[in-house]
Design a protein around this motif. Structure first.
Motif, PDB file in Angstrom:
ATOM      1  N   THR A 185       0.820  -1.150   0.086  1.00 23.42           N
ATOM      2  CA  THR A 185      -0.218  -0.151  -0.005  1.00 23.42           C
ATOM      3  C   THR A 185       0.809   1.321  -0.074  1.00 23.42           C
ATOM      4  N   LYS A 186       0.165   2.113  -0.587  1.00 21.13           N
ATOM      5  CA  LYS A 186       0.948   3.760  -0.261  1.00 21.13           C
ATOM      6  C   LYS A 186       1.128   3.949   1.011  1.00 21.13           C
ATOM      7  N   LYS A 187       2.182   4.833   1.603  1.00 18.75           N
ATOM      8  CA  LYS A 187       2.821   4.938   2.747  1.00 18.75           C
ATOM      9  C   LYS A 187       2.363   6.417   3.140  1.00 18.75           C
ATOM     10  N   SER A 188       2.212   7.183   2.194  1.00 13.23           N
ATOM     11  CA  SER A 188       2.094   8.773   2.565  1.00 13.23           C
ATOM     12  C   SER A 188       1.647   9.175   1.358  1.00 13.23           C
ATOM     13  N   MET A 189       1.099  10.628   1.380  1.00 13.05           N
ATOM     14  CA  MET A 189       0.860  11.366   0.524  1.00 13.05           C
ATOM     15  C   MET A 189       0.387  13.038   0.822  1.00 13.05           C
ATOM     16  N   ASP A 190       0.556  13.660  -0.003  1.00 15.84           N
ATOM     17  CA  ASP A 190       0.484  15.242   0.383  1.00 15.84           C
ATOM     18  C   ASP A 190      -0.590  15.822  -0.518  1.00 15.84           C
ATOM     19  N   GLY A 191      -1.990  15.852   0.071  1.00 13.29           N
ATOM     20  CA  GLY A 191      -2.969  16.322  -0.543  1.00 13.29           C
ATOM     21  C   GLY A 191      -4.179  15.498  -0.599  1.00 13.29           C
ATOM     22  N   ILE A 192      -5.169  15.941  -1.310  1.00 13.47           N
ATOM     23  CA  ILE A 192      -6.252  15.031  -1.382  1.00 13.47           C
ATOM     24  C   ILE A 192      -6.878  14.644  -2.713  1.00 13.47           C
ATOM     25  N   ILE A 216     -12.199   8.757  -1.617  1.00 12.74           N
ATOM     26  CA  ILE A 216     -11.713  10.004  -1.221  1.00 12.74           C
ATOM     27  C   ILE A 216     -10.165   9.498  -0.580  1.00 12.74           C
ATOM     28  N   THR A 217      -9.363  10.021  -0.891  1.00  8.67           N
ATOM     29  CA  THR A 217      -7.951   9.727  -0.394  1.00  8.67           C
ATOM     30  C   THR A 217      -7.182  10.792   0.171  1.00  8.67           C
ATOM     31  N   GLY A 218      -6.606  10.896   1.069  1.00  6.29           N
ATOM     32  CA  GLY A 218      -5.905  12.041   1.528  1.00  6.29           C
ATOM     33  C   GLY A 218      -4.571  11.647   2.591  1.00  6.29           C
ATOM     34  N   GLY A 219      -3.806  12.694   2.475  1.00  3.37           N
ATOM     35  CA  GLY A 219      -2.688  12.566   3.686  1.00  3.37           C
ATOM     36  C   GLY A 219      -1.726  13.674   3.793  1.00  3.37           C
ATOM     37  N   MET A 220      -0.722  13.752   4.332  1.00  8.59           N
ATOM     38  CA  MET A 220       0.171  14.607   4.417  1.00  8.59           C
ATOM     39  C   MET A 220       1.547  14.067   4.608  1.00  8.59           C
ATOM     40  N   GLU A 221       2.647  14.730   4.147  1.00  4.33           N
ATOM     41  CA  GLU A 221       4.177  14.277   4.616  1.00  4.33           C
ATOM     42  C   GLU A 221       4.839  15.537   5.371  1.00  4.33           C
ATOM     43  N   GLY A 222       5.133  15.037   6.578  1.00  4.22           N
ATOM     44  CA  GLY A 222       5.642  15.995   7.511  1.00  4.22           C
ATOM     45  C   GLY A 222       7.011  15.523   7.800  1.00  4.22           C
ATOM     46  N   LEU A 274       5.940  13.333  11.004  1.00  9.03           N
ATOM     47  CA  LEU A 274       4.396  12.563  10.779  1.00  9.03           C
ATOM     48  C   LEU A 274       3.926  12.315   9.167  1.00  9.03           C
ATOM     49  N   SER A 275       4.027  11.137   8.551  1.00  8.05           N
ATOM     50  CA  SER A 275       3.500  11.047   7.383  1.00  8.05           C
ATOM     51  C   SER A 275       2.383  10.301   7.448  1.00  8.05           C
ATOM     52  N   PHE A 276       1.233  10.201   6.776  1.00 14.81           N
ATOM     53  CA  PHE A 276       0.252   9.368   6.641  1.00 14.81           C
ATOM     54  C   PHE A 276      -0.904   9.443   5.548  1.00 14.81           C
ATOM     55  N   ILE A 277      -1.703   8.531   5.271  1.00 19.02           N
ATOM     56  CA  ILE A 277      -2.398   8.503   4.321  1.00 19.02           C
ATOM     57  C   ILE A 277      -3.801   7.977   4.703  1.00 19.02           C
ATOM     58  N   ALA A 278      -4.959   8.189   4.370  1.00 17.63           N
ATOM     59  CA  ALA A 278      -6.176   7.695   4.821  1.00 17.63           C
ATOM     60  C   ALA A 278      -6.831   7.987   3.638  1.00 17.63           C
ATOM     61  N   SER A 279      -7.940   6.720   3.397  1.00 15.90           N
ATOM     62  CA  SER A 279      -9.025   6.705   2.431  1.00 15.90           C
ATOM     63  C   SER A 279     -10.363   6.048   2.841  1.00 15.90           C
ATOM     64  N   GLY A 338     -14.758   7.332 -15.649  1.00 12.08           N
ATOM     65  CA  GLY A 338     -14.095   7.708 -14.428  1.00 12.08           C
ATOM     66  C   GLY A 338     -13.445   8.955 -14.261  1.00 12.08           C
ATOM     67  N   ALA A 339     -13.362   9.635 -13.327  1.00  9.09           N
ATOM     68  CA  ALA A 339     -12.910  10.948 -12.989  1.00  9.09           C
ATOM     69  C   ALA A 339     -12.000  11.121 -11.965  1.00  9.09           C
ATOM     70  N   LYS A 340     -10.816  11.825 -11.806  1.00 12.14           N
ATOM     71  CA  LYS A 340     -10.111  11.926 -10.616  1.00 12.14           C
ATOM     72  C   LYS A 340      -9.631  13.344 -10.302  1.00 12.14           C
ATOM     73  N   TYR A 341      -9.939  13.862  -9.196  1.00 11.27           N
ATOM     74  CA  TYR A 341      -9.455  15.266  -9.030  1.00 11.27           C
ATOM     75  C   TYR A 341      -8.774  15.558  -7.805  1.00 11.27           C
ATOM     76  N   THR A 342      -7.440  16.045  -7.855  1.00 13.55           N
ATOM     77  CA  THR A 342      -6.500  16.022  -6.763  1.00 13.55           C
ATOM     78  C   THR A 342      -6.392  17.367  -6.521  1.00 13.55           C
ATOM     79  N   PHE A 343      -6.210  17.769  -5.144  1.00 17.19           N
ATOM     80  CA  PHE A 343      -6.149  19.223  -4.656  1.00 17.19           C
ATOM     81  C   PHE A 343      -5.373  19.193  -3.318  1.00 17.19           C
TER      82      PHE A 343
END
Length: 966
Positions: A170-177, A198-204, A207-212, A961-966
Motif C-alpha cells: 500500500t501507499k505509505k503517505s500522500m500530500d494532498g487530497i 476519497i484519499t488524503g494525507g500529508m508528508e511532514g 509524521l506522514s500518513f495516508i487515509a482513504s 471515471g474522473a479523478k480530482y486532486t487538490f
C-alpha cells in the motif's frame, strides 16, 4: 533514517525481472526515481542493494489497475495467467456462507494454498474458519503495487504459501487530497457498478500518513438479462442411441429454452406413475386460483425423449411458455451476487529520530451480499380425510382407490423467495516499530489484531414439521384442526397451537398461518487473528564475493473462531439448514532464518552467484511441529543473462473449519453397502478379495445381508464434521528460471520460469464414498473406516461422516513466460507487456488408488495456454491502453468418448479491453474505456455457455471515471 523510494523500487524490479507492471506512469516514475538503499522484495525478508529476486515475482502497479478501470483486486488477479478465480460474486450466487466473497487462487491449487499479505503481513481471513483472504477488504486507491511470488514461500512467510504469495503493497503517505468517482455500465441491463473514493494525507518532518474511504456498489443481474442465455445450448438424451458401445453419443445438443414441469405454484399431483407411458397428461392435476381441480397445462408440451427421470418427462418445450410449470429456463437464477462494500483505511509513520520510526495501520470494511433463490418447494402428503379436499378432488382419489396423494408445491406468494443475506465486518489494526540498530543491522516489529464478524440471515424459510402439521387438517368435533394421530394414523385430537392451512391451490397465507409456518434463520460467526512478530536483518560477515546477508524472524499467531446458529437451526427444525455451534482455536509459534551467501563475483561466466537459503520451524497447537525450507541459486551469467534455481518444501496447515466444524446433518444416496452378500457376488472390482477379508474382519459373517433396506435406494443419514486428527499438507516445489535483457534491443526484458508442485497429504473431504474406500483397502487400518459407523449388533451402517482426510496427491507443472518492452515512439512512450503460462501437467489422486488418478490439463479449468498482453502508449498528459486476455481451446473431459456426447470440445476464448485517460488540467483526470470490446460471449457449449467463472458473462460495458486532486 533515510526514506526508501518504493516507486523506484517497483519500477526497477520490473526492469530486472521482466515482470508485468509497467504503465503509463513509466516515464514519470523513472524520471522521479531517487537513490535506493536496501529494498525488500516479495519472496524474501532480506533487504537488498540489488533488486534481483531469488524467486519469480510479477509486479502489477496500482496505475495498471486504474488503466483497466478495475476497483477490486481480484478482478485483475483473475486475468493473470498464474492465477484463477477462487470465489467471486459470479461463482457464489448459490453459495450460502461464501456469498459475494472475492478470493484468488494461484496455480489453481486452491485459495487455501495461496497466502495473501498486505505489506508483508497476514490479513484476517474473509470467512470465519478459513484462511483465504477476501480481496473485497482491500481498497484499490491505497494500492501502490501488487507483487505475486509464485512457488513455495512457506519458509519465508509461514504455512499456506504453497502456491505462492500475493503481497499487496500500500501507499505509505500522500500530500494532498484525491477524489475519484467511476461507473461501469454494461450494454445489456444489470450488473452496473458505481464507485466513490476519497484519499488524503500529508508528508511532514516527523509524521506522514495516508487515509482513504472507498465505497463500491455492484448490482446483481439475472441470467435472463443476457441474450446469449435466453438462447441456450441445452443437451438431451439422443433418440438415435441404442447402446453404450454403438459409437453413437448418448446426449446431443438441443438449442432451445426449456422449463421443468415440476412443482406448480398452486400444487400438483399424479394419480399414477409420473413416468408411465400413455395417459401421462390425463393423470396429472393441478388447481386453479379458486382451488378447483384441473388438468395440468404443459404449455407447448413436453420434449419427447428416450431418457429417464427428468430427461424422459420432466421438461417443457419452451421455458418461456410453460403453462402451469414453475421452473422455466433461468427462473430465479443470477449471474452475479449483489455486493455493496465500504472500506475505511489508514497508514502512518512517525519518525522518532533518524534511526527509528513507529508505524500504524488501520482497516475497517463492511460488505453486504444477498444470494437470491427460488421459493421453498415441498412434497406434502394429503390424506383422504383432509378437511380442505373439494368434491372434484375427492372423486379423483376415490375413482383411483387413493387414500393419499403427494402434492408438490412451490409458491412464492405464500412466504416469498428464499434469500441468504451475508453481512461481513472486518476490523484490522497494527502498530509497529522499525529502524536501524547499527551500520549493518536493522529491525522491524509489530503487533496486529484482526477480526471478522459474519452475520447470515435466511428469509423465506419454513418450519418443516409445523408445515406438515398445518397441512394435515381434518374436521374434528365440528372444527377444522391440525390432526393429532396415533400410530395407526387415526385422528385422536388436535395439535395445540397449530393453525390449519389449505395448501391446495393456495396463493397466499394468512398472518396467523405465516406466524406458525414461516420463519427466518440466523447464524453469527466471528474469527479473531492476533499476530506478534519481530525481524532482524543485516550483514553477518564479508566474503570475497560480498557480504553474507541474513534475516531472522520470530512470530506468534493465534486464530480463533466461534459460530452460533439460531435455535431453530441447532434443533434441525428447518429443512436443509441444520448446524451446531463451533468454538475452535489454533496457536502457532514460528522461528525462521533466511541467509543469502555470495559465492562468486566477476569470474568466468559469472557476474555474481548467490546461494539463497531459508528455514522455518513451526509449532502448531493442533498439528504439532513442522518445518519448511528453501535452497536457491541466483546466478548472473553475464550482464544480459541471469539464471535462478529454487528447491523448497512448503506446508499448508488445516484451517479452523477443517479441524473444528461441528456436526451438521446431511443425507446421501448412492451405491449399496459393499459388504452385502449380493454386492460381493455381483462385484467385478479388482478389490473384491480385500472387501471379503475386511468385511469379515469387521465382524460380518459370510453371506451377511442387512435387514434395513435403505441401501436399495433410500438415503443414508450422515454428519459433516471437522477432523482434529488432520496433519499439515506438504509440498515439494521446484523452479528453474532465466532472465534475459539483451543489450542489442534496448528496453526488452524476457523471463522464462519452469515450475513444479508436488503436494502430498492434501486435505480432501470424503463422505458416503468412505464405505467402499474403507473395505476396498488392504486392511481396515486406513483413514476412511473412521467415517463409517456400523451397528455393533446388526452390522448395518447407521450413519457416515463427511470429514477432511490427508489423502490426496496433487501435481502441477508448467512454464511462465513474461516479457516487457519499452521504447520511445514519435513524441511519446510505448510499453508492451506479455505474460503467459503453459501448463505441462495437472493431475491429482484423491485416494492413492491407481484408478482414481485424474489428468486435468487441457480441461476447462486447466487450459494449456493462458496469456495476457498489455500495450500502453503515453503522450503528453494522455495514455491509450489496450489489453488482451487469452484462454486456449480445451475439452470438458479428458476421459470423453463418442458414447458420451457430441460437444466435448471448447474453443479458445479471447477478449479485448481499451482505456483512454487524459488530464484536462493538472488536477483533473478523465478516463473512458470499453471492456470486452467485441462483446465476446462464453463458448456456445452446454458446459460453458453460462459459465461466469472462466468466461465473461457481463458482456460489453462502458467504463467512465474522473479523478480530482487538490
Amino acid at each position: 533514517m533515510k526514506k526508501i523510494n518504493l516507486i523506484a523500487a517497483a519500477v526497477n524490479t520490473v526492469l530486472v525481472t521482466g515482470a508485468i507492471g509497467a504503465s503509463s506512469a513509466f516515464a514519470q516514475s523513472t524520471a522521479d526515481a531517487k537513490p535506493v538503499e536496501r529494498i525488500q522484495v516479495t519472496g524474501s525478508k532480506i533487504k537488498r542493494f540489488n533488486l534481483t529476486s531469488p524467486t519469480p515475482v510479477t509486479v502489477i502497479s496500482g496505475v495498471e489497475m486504474e488503466n483497466q478501470g478495475i476497483t477490486n483486486v481480484n478482478d485483475l488477479l483473475a486475468e493473470m495467467p498464474q492465477a484463477t478465480v477462487g470465489l467471486s460474486p459470479e461463482t457464489t450466487t448459490n453459495t450460502i456462507y461464501a456469498s459475494g466473497l472475492n478470493t484468488t487462487d494461484l496455480r489453481g491449487l486452491g485459495s487455501e494454498r495461496t497466502l495473501v499479505l498486505v505489506n508483508g503481513r497476514r490479513f484476517v481471513p474473509g470467512s470465519v474458519g478459513d484462511t483465504a483472504v477476501d480481496l473485497n477488504n482491500i481498497p484499490t486507491t491505497m494500492i501502490e503495487r501488487i507483487e505475486i511470488a509464485t512457488g513455495g514461500a512457506a519458509a519465508v512467510y509461514g504455512a499456506d504459501a504453497v502456491a505462492g504469495v500475493v503481497n499487496i503493497i500500500t501507499k505509505k503517505s500522500m500530500d494532498g487530497i484525491e477524489l475519484d468517482v467511476s461507473t461501469v455500465r454494461p450494454e445489456q441491463s444489470g450488473g452496473e457498478q458505481n464507485n466513490f473514493s476519497i484519499t488524503g494525507g500529508m508528508e511532514g518532518d516527523k509524521l506522514s500518513f495516508i487515509a482513504s474511504f472507498n465505497y463500491t456498489e455492484n448490482k446483481s443481474y439475472g441470467k435472463l438479462s443476457r441474450d446469449f442465455y435466453r438462447n441456450p445450448v441445452n443437451s438431451f438424451a439422443n433418440p438415435a442411441n441404442t447402446s453404450g458401445d454403438d459409437g453413437i453419443p448418448s446426449r446431443v445438443v438441443l438449442g432451445q429454452p426449456t422449463g421443468l414441469a415440476y412443482y406448480s405454484e398452486g400444487g400438483d399431483f399424479f394419480t399414477k406413475d409420473a413416468f408411465a407411458d400413455n395417459g401421462y397428461d390425463n393423470h396429472h392435476y393441478t388447481f386453479d386460483a379458486n382451488g378447483n381441480l384441473k388438468p395440468f397445462d404443459y404449455g407447448l408440451g413436453r420434449i419427447p425423449n428416450p431418457g429417464v427421470g427428468r430427461d424422459a418427462t420432466g421438461y417443457f418445450q419452451d421455458g418461456q411458455n410453460q403453462g402451469d410449470g414453475v421452473f422455466g429456463h433461468g427462473y430465479k437464477e443470477y449471474f452475479q451476487t449483489p455486493l455493496d462494500r465500504m472500506i475505511a483505511s489508514a497508514y502512518g509513520t512517525y519518525e522518532l529520530n533518524d534511526d527509528h520510526a513507529l508505524t500504524f495501520d488501520f482497516t475497517y470494511s463492511k460488505t453486504d451480499a444477498t444470494t437470491e433463490s427460488s421459493p421453498a418447494f415441498f412434497r406434502h402428503t394429503i390424506r383422504r380425510d383432509n378437511a380442505f379436499i373439494k368434491s372434484d378432488m375427492a372423486k379423483v382419489m376415490d375413482d383411483n382407490g387413493l387414500t393419499s396423494v403427494t402434492l408438490r408445491q412451490a409458491n412464492e406468494n405464500l412466504w416469498g423467495d428464499r434469500a441468504y443475506n451475508q453481512e461481513r465486518e472486518v476490523f484490522r489494526t497494527s502498530i509497529g516499530a522499525e529502524g536501524i540498530l547499527s551500520d549493518d543491522w536493522g529491525y522491524s516489529a509489530y503487533a496486529q489484531f484482526g477480526r471478522i464478524e459474519q452475520d447470515t440471515l435466511w428469509t423465506g424459510e419454513v418450519l418443516t414439521q409445523n408445515l406438515a402439521n398445518s397441512i394435515d387438517a381434518v374436521e374434528y368435533q365440528g372444527n377444522v384442526v391440525c390432526a393429532k394421530r396415533n400410530a395407526d394414523g387415526e385422528v385422536i385430537g388436535a395439535i395445540s397451537g397449530c393453525t390449519p392451512f389449505n395448501t391446495m391451490g393456495a396463493t397466499s397465507a394468512t398472518q396467523a398461518q405465516l406466524d406458525y409456518i414461516a420463519t427466518d434463520a440466523t447464524r453469527f460467526a466471528q474469527h479473531d487473528q492476533a499476530v506478534f512478530a519481530v525481524t532482524l536483518d543485516g550483514a553477518l560477515f564479508e566474503l570475497p564475493a560480498g557480504y553474507v546477508a541474513a534475516a531472522f524472524t520470530a512470530e506468534h499467531r493465534r486464530e480463533s473462531a466461534t459460530i452460533t446458529p439460531s435455535e431453530n437451526m441447532q434443533k434441525g427444525l428447518i429443512f436443509g439448514n441444520s448446524s451446531l455451534p463451533m468454538d475452535g482455536e489454533i496457536d502457532v509459534n514460528e522461528l525462521s532464518a533466511e541467509i543469502s551467501i555470495p559465492l562468486l563475483e566477476e569470474t568466468f561466466l559469472t557476474t555474481d552467484l548467490t546461494l539463497e537459503t531459508a528455514f522455518r520451524y513451526m509449532d502448531y497447537s493442533v498439528t504439532g511441529e513442522d518445518n519448511a525450507w528453501k535452497l536457491a541459486l541466483n546466478w548472473g551469467v553475464t550482464d544480459e543473462l541471469r539464471i535462478r534455481l529454487n528447491r523448497s518444501k512448503s506446508v499448508r496447515a488445516p484451517n479452523l473449519g477443517d479441524l473444528f466444524t461441528p456436526n451438521s446433518k446431511t443425507f446421501s444416496s448412492g451405491r449399496a453397502d459393499v459388504c452385502r452378500a449380493d454386492s460381493i457376488a455381483e462385484s467385478g472390482s479388482k478389490y473384491k478379495d480385500n472387501v471379503i477379508k475386511n468385511c469379515q474382519a469387521a465382524g460380518l459373517p459370510e453371506g451377511w445381508m442387512p435387514s434395513d433396506e435403505w441401501l436399495s435406494g433410500g438415503s443414508l443419514p450422515g454428519y459433516i464434521q471437522g477432523n482434529q486428527n488432520l496433519e499439515n499438507e506438504t509440498s515439494n516445489d521446484y523452479t528453474i528460471g532465466l532472465i534475459y535483457t539483451p543489450e542489442f534491443v534496448e528496453g526488452l526484458d524476457i523471463t522464462l520460469d519452469y515450475w513444479s508442485f508436488e503436494v502430498e497429504g492434501a486435505i480432501e473431504y470424503f463422505g458416503r464414498n468412505s464405505v467402499e474406500l474403507c473395505y476396498e483397502s488392504s486392511s481396515l487400518d486406513n483413514p476412511f473406516c473412521s467415517n463409517v459407523v456400523r451397528n455393533k449388533e446388526t452390522g448395518e451402517i447407521e450413519n457416515f461422516f463427511t470429514r477432511p482426510i490427508n489423502a490426496a496427491v496433487i501435481n502441477k507443472k508448467g512454464v511462465d513466460v513474461e516479457s516487457a518492452y519499452r521504447t520511445e515512439l514519435f513524441s511519446g512512450d510505448l510499453a508492451l507487456k506479455l505474460t503467459a503460462t503453459y501448463l505441462i501437467d495437472d493431475n491429482s489422486n484423491s485416494t492413492g488408488r491407481a484408478e482414481d488418478f485424474r489428468t486435468d490439463v487441457g480441461e476447462i479449468a486447466s487450459p494449456r495456454w493462458k496469456g495476457r498482453f498489455n500495450a500502453v502508449y503515453s503522450h503528453d498528459d494522455s495514455a491509450y491502453v489496450l489489453t488482451m486476455n487469452y484462454r486456449h481451446a480445451t475439452v470438458n473431459d479428458n476421459d470423453w468418448t463418442i458414447e458420451d456426447n457430441n460437444y466435448n470440445d471448447i474453443p479458445s476464448y479471447t477478449t479485448f479491453d481499451f482505456m483512454y485517460k487524459t488530464y484536462l488540467m493538472d488536477e483533473l483526470q478523465l478516463r473512458v474505456g470499453v471492456n470486452n470490446i467485441f462483446d465476446r460471449e462464453p463458448p456456445r457449449n452446454p458446459f460453458t455457455y453460462d459459465d461466469g467463472e472462466f468466461f465473461d458473462v457481463k458482456g460489453r460495458r462502458l467504463s467512465l471515471g474522473a479523478k480530482y486532486t487538490f
